[in-house]
Design a protein around this motif. Structure first.
Motif, mmCIF file in Angstrom:
data_model
loop_
_atom_site.group_PDB
_atom_site.id
_atom_site.type_symbol
_atom_site.label_atom_id
_atom_site.label_comp_id
_atom_site.label_asym_id
_atom_site.label_seq_id
_atom_site.Cartn_x
_atom_site.Cartn_y
_atom_site.Cartn_z
ATOM 1 N N GLY A 1 0.832 -1.242 -0.066
ATOM 2 C CA GLY A 1 0.170 0.058 0.132
ATOM 3 C C GLY A 1 0.787 1.267 0.024
ATOM 4 O O GLY A 1 0.326 2.267 0.101
ATOM 5 N N LYS A 2 2.053 0.877 -0.171
ATOM 6 C CA LYS A 2 3.057 2.361 -0.136
ATOM 7 C C LYS A 2 2.390 3.262 -1.172
ATOM 8 O O LYS A 2 2.571 4.775 -0.832
ATOM 9 C CB LYS A 2 4.230 1.977 -0.464
ATOM 10 C CG LYS A 2 5.634 3.158 -0.350
ATOM 11 C CD LYS A 2 6.763 2.532 -0.723
ATOM 12 C CE LYS A 2 7.634 3.806 -0.594
ATOM 13 N NZ LYS A 2 9.279 3.609 -1.094
ATOM 14 N N SER B 1 -2.066 4.037 -0.266
ATOM 15 C CA SER B 1 -2.259 3.743 1.232
ATOM 16 C C SER B 1 -3.740 3.799 1.456
ATOM 17 O O SER B 1 -4.100 2.921 2.377
ATOM 18 C CB SER B 1 -1.405 4.509 2.285
ATOM 19 O OG SER B 1 -1.507 5.946 1.933
ATOM 20 N N TYR C 1 -5.345 0.961 0.060
ATOM 21 C CA TYR C 1 -5.019 -0.347 0.594
ATOM 22 C C TYR C 1 -5.729 -0.589 1.953
ATOM 23 O O TYR C 1 -6.059 -1.723 2.239
ATOM 24 C CB TYR C 1 -3.374 -0.298 0.774
ATOM 25 C CG TYR C 1 -2.907 -1.252 1.510
ATOM 26 C CD1 TYR C 1 -2.572 -2.863 0.908
ATOM 27 C CD2 TYR C 1 -2.461 -1.260 2.874
ATOM 28 C CE1 TYR C 1 -2.393 -3.863 1.751
ATOM 29 C CE2 TYR C 1 -2.190 -2.379 3.612
ATOM 30 C CZ TYR C 1 -1.937 -3.637 3.070
ATOM 31 O OH TYR C 1 -1.445 -4.655 3.919
ATOM 32 N N ALA C 2 -5.593 0.596 2.580
ATOM 33 C CA ALA C 2 -6.297 0.647 4.116
ATOM 34 C C ALA C 2 -8.018 0.355 3.976
ATOM 35 O O ALA C 2 -8.427 -0.567 4.678
ATOM 36 C CB ALA C 2 -6.158 1.906 4.734
#
Length: 197
Positions: free
Chosen positions: A4-5, A8, A11-12
């Motif tokens: 998730g860089k 993010s 991704y969260a």
């Protein structure tokens, strides 16, 4: 660790918000659209930078050729789009992002140095925007930018150094002997130029 860089928030959402996969998709699409618009604007701006460098003799004439109807540096645009497209296709996104950061920060360092040099060597140069507290502000700018470059991975720093060497080779093999910038005073207006009018 790197999950998730680049996205993010998406991704969260997909990891911790069950049933909201559609929201994660929307966020990802928005990120891609945002990136695309920024890249497009940067490429169009870069072609104008190359146009100016070409008119000064620092780059080949192809970069200053204007479209007969739209008066834009269309050849420069096409070359840049092709080069950046190939660059993005074969280079990992993390490396490309870090290299962009190094380039931007190093450009800021050069601007800070140029402000101090021009303030000393050409005090009568017309300055629509003035930097306050010279040399304190430029020195602080240099320190902060260099510190941020130092915080990037060593591999990225070496890659940036390699590209800088390529740039220096181009400059000393082509640009230096063809440059029309004999001195700043011959190109840029000074306060006395406006007084004469």
């Amino acid at each position: 660790m790197h999950a998730g860089k680049e996205a993010s928030v998406a991704y969260a959402i997909s990891t911790y918000m069950t049933g909201y996969g559609w929201l994660s998709t929307l966020v990802t699409v928005a990120i891609l659209l945002g990136f695309s618009s920024v890249i497009l604007v940067m490429l169009l701006g870069q072609s104008r930078v190359f146009y100016t460098m070409s008119t000064d003799g620092l780059l080949p004439k192809v970069f200053s050729d204007l479209h007969p109807k739209f008066q834009t540096p269309y050849k420069s645009n096409m070359i840049l789009f092709l080069f950046v497209g190939l660059f993005a296709a074969f280079l990992p996104e993390t490396v490309a992002g870090d290299l962009t950061s190094v380039g931007t920060l190093f450009a800021f360092v050069l601007v800070c140095i140029a402000v101090m040099i021009l303030r000393y060597k050409d005090p009568n140069l017309v300055r629509p925007f003035r930097t306050p507290l010279v040399p304190l502000v430029p020195i602080l700018g240099i320190i902060i930018c260099v510190a941020m470059i130092g915080s990037l991975p060593g591999r990225t720093q070496l890659s940036a150094l390699a590209w800088m060497v390529v740039g220096l080779i181009i400059y000393f093999s082509y640009s230096k002997t063809r440059s029309k910038l004999g001195s700043v005073g011959e190109i840029l207006p000074t306060a006395t130029d406006f007084e004469k009018k």
